[in-house]
Design a protein around this motif. Structure first.
Motif: not given
Lengths: 325, 514
Positions: B346, B348-350, B353-354, B395, B397
């Motif tokens: 994901f 855009d998520f941190s 979170d991933n 993020p 990314r």
């Protein structure tokens, strides 16, 4: 490099990497859509209190609160759906259908709790149908909910032959005074619960969510059921307030709800937005409309202003993100 | 290279910062007409940043970019294209649902009075692709093409602009040996015409077989620029990692445990048939095969992502017949997909979170996620895999490819599955990250995990796994023990009978340093 989306920050605050004080200040203020909206709402309240002697009164605030009630309730569901990458256009029709069905049941002598319960179940079923059409059949949310929007509205009109159903039992009127404690409760759940974290994951990258072992279809269906139920609840409360069931209620409501949610930070791309943000979006739009009424601006102009606010909110957000990135 | 001629493009003492991160420091190199110049370095060394500067995605904070001797500010990719610079990125950028020919000429479609001239479009697209020795229907939808074919279309698209400068970022990561050969022929032809090519790759043998000069980067600094004839791969690798080459650990020293997974005659009509093997705990097996061998599909079947298969599968002697990933997860299977950006992460998520995405329930109490527990897990994973990130809260990314790959893997290891199925564990990942990923997988296996690795990188399989099952055209072609596995042996089994070609020659173009 992009900034993290406005999913409620789960871990600590982002480390600031901006050298310019102005940008940093701007960013801190605009870090969450909630604070931005809160500031704007306060600005409206302060300005209007000075400009209009009638604005700062219990009566006016009560009128605003009552007016925005259906939108405020339904926007909870819409924010959840938007975060999961979907949305629901049938909310206004489902609200009307539940208000008329509950009214018809009450007139037929069904006890109030049972009638209300059945109304809510009806909304849940409508949501379930939306969810199944979208996940199991694979129909695009726009098409699926456009269809159910029309069907639900049609049923409301058929059942009532187009007339409002009044002469509801007096006791029913008390339900309309329900509290708005639901908003913070849902907001907290959205920020901290496992279930809603899955909603964000699905909205951000459905395939990766699936391959992470998240029950994507189940979560999405639950989102639609929640939304349908909330739309029905709004219908029940509306019927209670008006003491009648109106088949034509809530037309174009779905678009107002979507607009408020997006102003509040949700995105049609999915993966972002919060319930508090969406709720503040509703409050913001309601206050703007109220202010314009106070200032004797024509109702037609209010529609134009709402549209402008929607586009500007999204545009400013895009620009700020680009600056910060 | 003709040092006297003007460089096509040149970076002069260029530096670039992202916030406090100095991603490039005083880097200078030039590209001459007819030269193929390789940039090498680990992920995060500054290769992609250099590319971005030349392609107008980024502007330098210090120093300058010169085209044909003149300093220029390349404002955007469109501007770069106008200046004769084209770029092919690792990630494909073709428009789905549109024909191959239209994709190739996107932005400058031949038209007459505003109407697309289909005949010319078709002819020009066919002519371009003929250079690659590729014969496909150019009017078909790109969605019908394999990933490798799409990669070729992507390069054809860049060439359609008649650019003088071609930037290639890992162009062969999805290609078969044959396709790599034909790509190299095209690149050499282009170089002969005077086009300059910047070539980024992790495959050391590719670099040495095609490039004229090599610039090595590490942590944003330029270490050296060599003429290919005056260097060797050991020197390049030690430049990249800043020290001696790590020796990959011998893999067959551990004692394997009891059988965890048995597959018997797995068959999926039209795809694969009679796939039988067993997997022990504390063992890593590899599934090797060329494109079209169905190696990934077999892995997906084990992970419950394929329905309609027949045959028998047993986990710890209990028959199972998964028809969903969730069922497989319940039975203790984990699956790490091939495409980290579209299937694994994901973006855009941190990072945090991933890392917890596949094990949310582990961090949940009464339905509420625990920040503390998630942060602890994240910190542990970042340490275990040496993930390069400023914090677990930035993020996804913004991490480099190798670090993203580590996160995707760590996400699954966090669940601690009994059986882990990994499709291409080190795709597009540099040597350092590859080494760390291999080390971590071996550590888990030593602790009892049973691991299935699918890879098209045969040298990776030869060093990482205990046993290799080679599949060809959906059937098992043979099994090779680690002790006598070599890239060549695997390739022979995987390709034998397919076509008469010289595998040794192909080998030289694919072997990697590990």
């Amino acid at each position: 490099m992009s900034s993290t989306k406005s999913m409620p920050s789960f871990t600590a605050e982002n480390a600031s990497v901006n050298p310019s004080i102005v940008v940093r200040l701007l960013r801190n203020i605009l870090k969450t859509r909630e604070t931005t909206l809160l500031i704007l709402i306060l600005a409206i309240v302060v300005t209007m209190s000075v400009v209009s002697p009638y604005f700062l009164s219990v009566g006016n605030f009560r009128a605003v609160a009552v007016g925005m009630m259906p939108t405020a309730i339904i926007v909870i569901g819409m924010a959840i759906l938007l975060a999961s990458g979907g949305f629901d256009l049938s909310v206004g029709s489902v609200m009307a259908l539940s208000s008329t069905v509950v009214a018809l049941l009450l007139v037929a002598g069904v006890p109030i709790p049972l009638a209300v319960g059945l109304g809510l179940v009806l909304g849940a079923v409508a949501g379930l149908i939306n969810g199944l059409l979208i996940t199991r059949v694979g129909i695009n949310p726009l098409v699926a909910t456009l269809g159910t929007m029309s069907i639900a509205r049609g049923f409301a009109l058929v059942l009532t032959e187009g007339y409002s159903i009044s002469n509801l039992p007096k006791e029913f009127g008390f339900i309309g005074k329900a509290s708005v404690a639901g908003i913070p409760a849902f907001d907290l759940a959205m920020r901290h619960s496992r279930f809603f974290r899955q909603v964000y994951f699905i909205g951000a990258n459905e395939k990766a969510a699936l391959l992470s072992g998240i029950a994507v279809n189940k979560v999405r269906i639950i989102g639609y059921v929640i939304t349908g139920t909330l739309a029905a609840l709004a219908g029940v409360l509306l019927a209670s307030r008006l003491m009648s069931g109106t088949p034509t209620a809530g037309s174009a409501l779905e678009l107002q709800v979507l607009a408020a949610a997006v102003i509040g930070g949700a995105s049609l791309r999915g993966g972002e937005g919060t319930i508090m943000g969406a709720f503040l979006g509703v409050v913001f739009v309601a206050l703007i409309n109220n202010s314009m009424t106070m200032l004797a601006v024509s109702i037609y102009w209010q529609v134009i202003v709402t549209g402008t606010v929607l586009v500007s909110a999204v545009a400013i957000d895009m620009l700020v993100r680009r600056k910060v990135a | 290279m003709p040092e006297s001629s003007n460089a096509l493009i040149e970076l002069r003492n260029v530096s670039k910062n992202f916030g406090p991160n100095k991603v490039l420091r005083d880097v200078s190199f030039e590209l001459y007409p007819g030269e193929i110049h390789s940039l090498v370095g680990e992920n995060g060394a500054g290769k992609s940043t250099s590319l971005g500067l030349m392609y107008g995605l980024l502007q330098p904070d210090a120093g300058e970019v010169c085209i044909e001797g003149k300093p220029v500010t390349i404002e955007s990719p469109a501007h770069a294209k106008a200046l004769g610079v084209s770029c092919v990125f690792q990630e494909l950028s073709l428009a789905g649902g549109v024909s191959v020919a239209e994709n190739i000429f996107a932005g400058h479609t031949p038209a007459r009075f505003g109407v697309i001239d289909r005949a010319t479009l078709k002819k020009q697209a066919e002519a371009l692709l003929a250079d690659f020795g590729v014969d496909i229907d150019v009017m078909q939808n790109v969605d019908n093409l394999s990933i490798s074919m799409r990669q070729i279309v992507e390069i054809a698209k860049a060439l359609s602009l008649k650019s003088k400068i071609l930037l290639l970022d890992e162009p062969t990561s999805a290609l078969t040996p044959d396709e790599v050969e034909s790509l190299f022929l095209v690149l050499k032809k282009l170089a002969k015409k005077g086009i300059g090519i910047i070539y980024i790759s992790h495959h050391m043998s590719e670099i040495f077989s095609i490039c004229d000069r090599i610039t090595t980067l590490r942590d944003g600094r330029q270490i050296n620029t060599y003429q290919v004839a005056h260097t060797h791969s050991g020197q390049i690798v030690s430049d990249m990692i800043g020290g001696e080459v790590p020796i990959s650990q011998s893999s067959n020293t551990n004692v394997r445990g009891p059988v965890v997974l048995e597959a018997e005659n797995l068959t999926l009509a039209g795809e694969f048939k009679d796939i039988s093997f067993c997997l022990h705990s504390a063992e890593i097996i590899g599934i090797a095969g060329l494109m079209g061998s169905r190696r990934s599909l077999i892995a997906k079947t084990i992970a419950g992502l394929v329905s309609g298969w027949s045959g028998e599968m047993r986990i710890k002697n209990t028959p199972v017949h998964f028809c969903s990933l969730l069922a497989a997860i319940q039975a203790g299977v984990g699956y790490v997909p091939q495409e980290r950006k579209t299937e694994g992460l994901f973006l855009d998520f941190s990072v945090c979170d991933n890392l917890i995405a596949a094990s949310l329930e582990k961090h949940t109490k009464h339905g509420v996620l625990s920040k503390a527990s998630a942060a602890k897990t994240a910190a542990q994973a970042i340490a275990d895999f040496s993930i390069k990130t400023d914090s677990h809260d930035i993020p996804m990314r913004s991490l480099s490819g190798g670090n993203q790959q580590k996160v995707m893997l760590a996400k699954w290891l966090e669940r601690d599955p009994k059986i882990l199925v990994i499709d291409e564990p080190t795709k597009g990942v540099d040597i350092g990250a590859k080494f760390q990923i291999h080390r971590e997988l071996r550590k888990r296996a030593n602790n009892g995990m049973a691991i299935v690795v699918v890879s098209s990188d045969f040298s990776e399989l030869a060093t990482l796994v205990d046993r290799i099952i080679v599949v060809r055209d959906g059937e098992i072609a043979g099994e090779i023990q680690a002790c006598d596995a070599s890239e060549e042996k695997i390739l022979k089994l995987a390709a034998s009978g397919l076509q008469a070609k010289q595998p040794t020659k192909i080998l030289t173009s694919r072997s990697t340093v590990s």
